[in-house]
Design a protein around this motif. Structure first.
Motif, mmCIF file in Angstrom:
data_model
loop_
_atom_site.group_PDB
_atom_site.id
_atom_site.type_symbol
_atom_site.label_atom_id
_atom_site.label_comp_id
_atom_site.label_asym_id
_atom_site.label_seq_id
_atom_site.Cartn_x
_atom_site.Cartn_y
_atom_site.Cartn_z
ATOM 1 N N ALA A 71 0.849 -1.193 0.000
ATOM 2 C CA ALA A 71 0.000 0.000 0.000
ATOM 3 C C ALA A 71 0.882 1.239 0.000
ATOM 4 O O ALA A 71 1.778 1.382 0.838
ATOM 5 C CB ALA A 71 -0.910 -0.004 1.226
ATOM 6 N N THR A 72 0.637 2.135 -0.916
ATOM 7 C CA THR A 72 1.420 3.368 -1.020
ATOM 8 C C THR A 72 0.495 4.483 -1.495
ATOM 9 O O THR A 72 -0.725 4.340 -1.427
ATOM 10 C CB THR A 72 2.605 3.178 -1.985
ATOM 11 N N HIS A 73 1.063 5.579 -1.965
ATOM 12 C CA HIS A 73 0.266 6.721 -2.403
ATOM 13 C C HIS A 73 0.824 7.298 -3.694
ATOM 14 O O HIS A 73 1.999 7.121 -4.021
ATOM 15 C CB HIS A 73 0.244 7.813 -1.322
ATOM 16 N N SER A 74 -0.058 7.983 -4.408
ATOM 17 C CA SER A 74 0.351 8.746 -5.581
ATOM 18 C C SER A 74 0.342 10.232 -5.211
ATOM 19 O O SER A 74 -0.240 10.636 -4.206
ATOM 20 C CB SER A 74 -0.601 8.497 -6.746
ATOM 21 N N LEU A 75 0.996 11.027 -6.032
ATOM 22 C CA LEU A 75 1.064 12.467 -5.788
ATOM 23 C C LEU A 75 0.581 13.198 -7.031
ATOM 24 O O LEU A 75 1.083 12.963 -8.131
ATOM 25 C CB LEU A 75 2.504 12.877 -5.458
ATOM 26 N N TYR A 76 -0.424 14.069 -6.840
ATOM 27 C CA TYR A 76 -0.924 14.869 -7.949
ATOM 28 C C TYR A 76 -1.157 16.300 -7.465
ATOM 29 O O TYR A 76 -1.071 16.590 -6.258
ATOM 30 C CB TYR A 76 -2.207 14.278 -8.528
ATOM 31 N N ALA A 77 -1.424 17.195 -8.394
ATOM 32 C CA ALA A 77 -1.530 18.611 -8.042
ATOM 33 C C ALA A 77 -2.758 19.241 -8.668
ATOM 34 O O ALA A 77 -3.156 18.889 -9.788
ATOM 35 C CB ALA A 77 -0.271 19.359 -8.499
ATOM 36 N N THR B 290 1.882 27.209 -13.127
ATOM 37 C CA THR B 290 1.390 28.553 -13.441
ATOM 38 C C THR B 290 0.660 28.631 -14.775
ATOM 39 O O THR B 290 0.284 29.722 -15.221
ATOM 40 C CB THR B 290 2.571 29.543 -13.456
ATOM 41 N N GLY B 291 0.480 27.456 -15.408
ATOM 42 C CA GLY B 291 -0.217 27.417 -16.685
ATOM 43 C C GLY B 291 -1.714 27.307 -16.516
ATOM 44 O O GLY B 291 -2.295 27.680 -15.474
ATOM 45 N N THR B 292 -2.348 26.747 -17.535
ATOM 46 C CA THR B 292 -3.810 26.651 -17.538
ATOM 47 C C THR B 292 -4.331 25.295 -17.063
ATOM 48 O O THR B 292 -5.539 25.084 -17.022
ATOM 49 C CB THR B 292 -4.331 26.902 -18.965
ATOM 50 N N ARG B 293 -3.434 24.396 -16.727
ATOM 51 C CA ARG B 293 -3.867 23.048 -16.347
ATOM 52 C C ARG B 293 -4.540 23.058 -14.985
ATOM 53 O O ARG B 293 -4.113 23.753 -14.045
ATOM 54 C CB ARG B 293 -2.672 22.094 -16.348
ATOM 55 N N ARG B 294 -5.596 22.278 -14.872
ATOM 56 C CA ARG B 294 -6.321 22.141 -13.617
ATOM 57 C C ARG B 294 -5.840 20.934 -12.802
ATOM 58 O O ARG B 294 -6.043 20.898 -11.585
ATOM 59 C CB ARG B 294 -7.829 21.999 -13.880
ATOM 60 N N PHE B 295 -5.264 19.946 -13.502
ATOM 61 C CA PHE B 295 -4.841 18.709 -12.840
ATOM 62 C C PHE B 295 -3.493 18.293 -13.408
ATOM 63 O O PHE B 295 -3.247 18.415 -14.614
ATOM 64 C CB PHE B 295 -5.875 17.595 -13.061
ATOM 65 N N LEU B 296 -2.626 17.773 -12.552
ATOM 66 C CA LEU B 296 -1.292 17.377 -12.993
ATOM 67 C C LEU B 296 -0.794 16.204 -12.155
ATOM 68 O O LEU B 296 -0.748 16.290 -10.919
ATOM 69 C CB LEU B 296 -0.319 18.561 -12.849
ATOM 70 N N TRP B 297 -0.456 15.078 -12.832
ATOM 71 C CA TRP B 297 0.192 13.977 -12.136
ATOM 72 C C TRP B 297 1.652 14.361 -11.879
ATOM 73 O O TRP B 297 2.351 14.825 -12.784
ATOM 74 C CB TRP B 297 0.180 12.698 -12.974
ATOM 75 N N ILE B 298 2.118 14.131 -10.674
ATOM 76 C CA ILE B 298 3.532 14.384 -10.364
ATOM 77 C C ILE B 298 4.287 13.065 -10.238
ATOM 78 O O ILE B 298 5.306 12.860 -10.883
ATOM 79 C CB ILE B 298 3.671 15.220 -9.080
ATOM 80 N N ARG B 299 3.804 12.161 -9.403
ATOM 81 C CA ARG B 299 4.394 10.821 -9.297
ATOM 82 C C ARG B 299 3.284 9.804 -9.097
ATOM 83 O O ARG B 299 2.398 9.997 -8.280
ATOM 84 C CB ARG B 299 5.372 10.739 -8.114
ATOM 85 N N ARG B 300 3.362 8.672 -9.866
ATOM 86 C CA ARG B 300 2.332 7.637 -9.746
ATOM 87 C C ARG B 300 2.408 6.914 -8.411
ATOM 88 O O ARG B 300 1.405 6.423 -7.904
ATOM 89 C CB ARG B 300 2.490 6.633 -10.879
ATOM 90 N N HIS C 168 4.251 16.429 2.314
ATOM 91 C CA HIS C 168 3.261 16.956 3.269
ATOM 92 C C HIS C 168 3.827 18.155 4.033
ATOM 93 O O HIS C 168 3.103 19.124 4.331
ATOM 94 C CB HIS C 168 2.854 15.850 4.240
ATOM 95 N N ASP C 169 5.130 18.115 4.322
ATOM 96 C CA ASP C 169 5.756 19.215 5.062
ATOM 97 C C ASP C 169 5.846 20.498 4.233
ATOM 98 O O ASP C 169 6.074 21.574 4.806
ATOM 99 C CB ASP C 169 7.165 18.792 5.514
ATOM 100 N N ILE C 170 5.718 20.391 2.914
ATOM 101 C CA ILE C 170 5.708 21.604 2.083
ATOM 102 C C ILE C 170 4.523 22.486 2.466
ATOM 103 O O ILE C 170 4.612 23.714 2.472
ATOM 104 C CB ILE C 170 5.665 21.242 0.585
ATOM 105 N N GLY C 171 3.401 21.830 2.773
ATOM 106 C CA GLY C 171 2.233 22.572 3.258
ATOM 107 C C GLY C 171 1.433 23.264 2.182
ATOM 108 O O GLY C 171 0.680 24.186 2.480
ATOM 109 N N SER C 172 1.551 22.836 0.928
ATOM 110 C CA SER C 172 0.791 23.468 -0.144
ATOM 111 C C SER C 172 -0.564 22.783 -0.299
ATOM 112 O O SER C 172 -0.619 21.548 -0.453
ATOM 113 C CB SER C 172 1.559 23.397 -1.460
ATOM 114 N N PRO C 173 -1.667 23.535 -0.270
ATOM 115 C CA PRO C 173 -2.989 22.902 -0.414
ATOM 116 C C PRO C 173 -3.232 22.329 -1.810
ATOM 117 O O PRO C 173 -4.166 21.563 -1.996
ATOM 118 C CB PRO C 173 -3.962 24.042 -0.109
ATOM 119 N N GLY C 174 -2.406 22.696 -2.768
ATOM 120 C CA GLY C 174 -2.588 22.182 -4.121
ATOM 121 C C GLY C 174 -1.898 20.858 -4.377
ATOM 122 O O GLY C 174 -2.060 20.286 -5.451
#
Length: 594
Positions: free
Chosen positions: A107-113, A145-155, A166-172
């Motif tokens: 069990a792990t997690h993915s990261l998206y923005a 900073t572009g027009t994208r609403r969703f972005l995969w960062i790491r699967r 998580h420590d970055i603290g960005s809500p996005g």
């Protein structure tokens, strides 16, 4: 119920006789009646209150005990109660023949923005680039900073990486649950397992699918909830697989080989105990498929199954076995080995001059091309083709790998007499090491066709008989002499009576333009123990070369044979085979009694 009258006649008459007021008697009786009714009502009310109090006491006692039990228990997710077994959503494990894990889930997690929810995109891009070195800070900032609403960062990310993000603290920056395929043994049995990847995926889940090997071959089984999580049990032995890979890697390095393959198979069931192809890879980080060049240069290429080569003199035993089966020769029949043997514009020569003739056994022991070709002339092209077809050399093996169908033998376009002659000593027909292992297992088990399998405990049905037990036994005896006094003398392993045949074939050029002068495929096909064959081991080295005794040597006797001998020495005890030690006869004078 008897009702007491308010104005009893007897008392009224007595009261009148005494001059008393009869109404007082009626009033007193009415008062007593009201008091009796009141006492009865009170008793009823008190009884009801007692019952209600007991009910409340029991209820609160149950609630208190349940709260105490919940407070002292380990928290867990609530599960709906259903009849029968719960539905299994995970991909099933893959285990070896002893139940040890080869592939499982983590069990792990993915990261998206969601870039529009970010407060400081520049800082988020900078911090992410520090956590994941493969990501470019400039590209991340451009995406944020572009027009994208969703972005995969790491699967998929590790728990440590998740905490750092998580420590970055960005809500996005958001996380999604993932189930990743884990191979805890790294590259061990990589070509057998193949690997897995994500198919359809979303932020809340992802579909894990097999992409190669048994992961893809048994993808439907591994994903089927009806199996209730039952693992896929392979015939591979993890310990023996690890030992075989270690020995083969060492041999490949010492012999300066480009690649190598080894197959260990049970001669009775066809179960593959070990299958090695080098170079290999880690299925946890599976490399990309080559888009150009020779695919055999990729570590993904399974040389044991997909690699088809001319396997040289290892084929000679098949010509001899067929001729003995047809009654054309016996082990002692003398064969003309006078060379060169001329057929049209073709000339067949031996590596050494073996004289005018050799016995059939010595044709195998000395590995005479001329002698084997003369035996093939007696067989004829059609009969030879039919025999090799019965051994499985004319079509891909049925091994449970998606790559199995790609290991298609390369046959001559026209199976002529000269084709039969060259094929008899392993030139003109290309097949995989797995084909060769299956054919040698057929000889070793007494002549019944063997079908290779990677699944443990399959109901081994006897295959069609290819040769008689007598011919098979004589063939094994000849192969034993190849090791004891022939070209495979370095293959002798004390206590295990190794039998086998060497094969050194010039390597064909990739563009089909003839053969290399200084590159060979060296193969040793062995059977052990020869007295009661249990296992077949085939070792193949691609472009081996070792400098010894003042010259470069490439033949199988100097390259593949020592590697196979060391492998047998390492794995035979792991297979439960006890070494056979000959008891020496007493020397000197022995005292006997009459």
């Amino acid at each position: 119920m008897t009702r007491t009258p308010l104005r009893p006649l007897a008392r009224i008459l007595r009261a009148r006789a005494r001059g008393e007021n009869p109404d007082e008697i009626a009033a007193e009786n009415l008062r007593k009646r009201h008091e009796a009714l009141r006492d009865k009502a009170r008793q009823r009310a008190e009884g009801r209150l007692l019952v209600l109090g007991l009910a409340f006491f029991c209820a609160f006692s149950v609630i208190g005990m349940r709260m105490g039990a919940l407070a002292s228990s380990v928290p867990e997710e609530p599960r709906a109660t259903v009849a029968g077994n719960p539905i299994i959503g995970q991909r099933a494990d893959i285990v070896d023949r002893n139940g040890r894990i080869l592939a499982t889930n983590l069990a792990t997690h993915s990261l998206y923005a969601h870039p529009r929810d970010m407060i400081d995109p520049a800082r988020a891009a900078r911090e992410l680039a520090a956590i994941f070195p493969e990501l470019e800070q400039e590209e991340l900032y451009k995406d944020f900073t572009g027009t994208r609403r969703f972005l995969w960062i790491r699967r998929q990310i590790s728990p440590e990486q998740m905490q750092a993000v998580h420590d970055i603290g960005s809500p996005g920056l958001l996380f999604g649950p993932r189930e990743m395929r884990l191979y805890p043994n790294g590259p061990i049995a990589a070509h057998v397992l193949g690997g897995a990847s994500y198919g359809r995926e979303g932020v809340a889940s992802a579909e894990v699918i097999g992409v190669a090997g048994v992961e893809r071959q048994f993808d439907a089984f591994l994903r089927d909830p009806a199996n209730e999580g039952a693992p896929l049990e392979l015939s591979i032995d993890l310990t023996i697989q690890a030992a075989a890979e270690q020995v083969l890697a060492g041999g490949m390095s010492v012999m300066s080989a480009k690649g190598a393959a080894a197959i260990l198979m049970d001669v009775h069931t066809g179960e593959v105990i070990s299958m090695v192809s080098l170079p290999d890879f880690d299925p946890n980080n599976r490399p990309r498929v080559l888009t150009s060049g020779d695919q055999s240069d990729s570590p993904l290429f399974n040389r044991a199954v997909q690699g088809v080569y001319e396997l040289g003199s290892t084929f000679k035993i098949f010509a001899v076995a067929q001729a003995m089966e047809l009654g054309l020769i016996s082990p002692d029949t003398m064969i003309d080995t006078q060379g060169p043997l001329t057929w049209g514009r073709f000339r067949i020569r031996d590596f050494h001059d073996y004289g005018p003739e050799l016995s059939t056994t010595d044709v195998i022991v000395e590995s005479s091309n001329v002698g084997t070709a003369r035996i093939a002339m007696q067989l004829g092209a059609e009969r030879q083709r039919s025999f090799l077809d019965a051994l499985g050399f004319l079509k891909p093996t049925s091994i449970e790998l998606v790559e199995g169908s790609t290991g298609k033998p390369l046959l001559p376009p026209h199976w002529s007499e000269i084709s039969a002659m060259t094929i008899s000593y392993g030139h003109g027909l290309s097949s995989s090491p797995l084909h060769l292992a299956s054919a040698y297992a057929t000889i070793a088990n007494g002549g019944e066709r063997v079908t290779p399998t990677l699944i443990r405990g399959q109901d081994a049905q006897p295959g069609p008989r290819v040769m008689s037990q007598t011919v098979a036994r004589r063939s094994v005896d000849m192969l034993r002499q190849v090791v004891s006094r022939g070209t495979a003398s370095f293959g002798e392993v004390t206590g295990y009576q190794v039998a086998g045949k060497t094969g050194t074939a010039d390597k064909a050029r990739e563009n089909g333009g003839g053969y290399y002068d200084d590159k060979v495929i060296a193969t040793f096909a062995s059977v052990f123990p020869a007295s009661d064959p249990q296992y077949v081991l085939v070792v193949t080295l691609d472009e081996p070369s070792i400098h010894t005794l003042g010259e470069d040597r490439r033949t199988a006797g100097w390259t593949a044979v020592p590697v196979a001998a060391e492998m047998i020495r390492r794995v035979a005890p792991l297979l439960g085979l006890r070494p056979h030690v000959d008891t020496p006869q007493p020397v000197g004078v022995t005292l006997t009694s009459n």
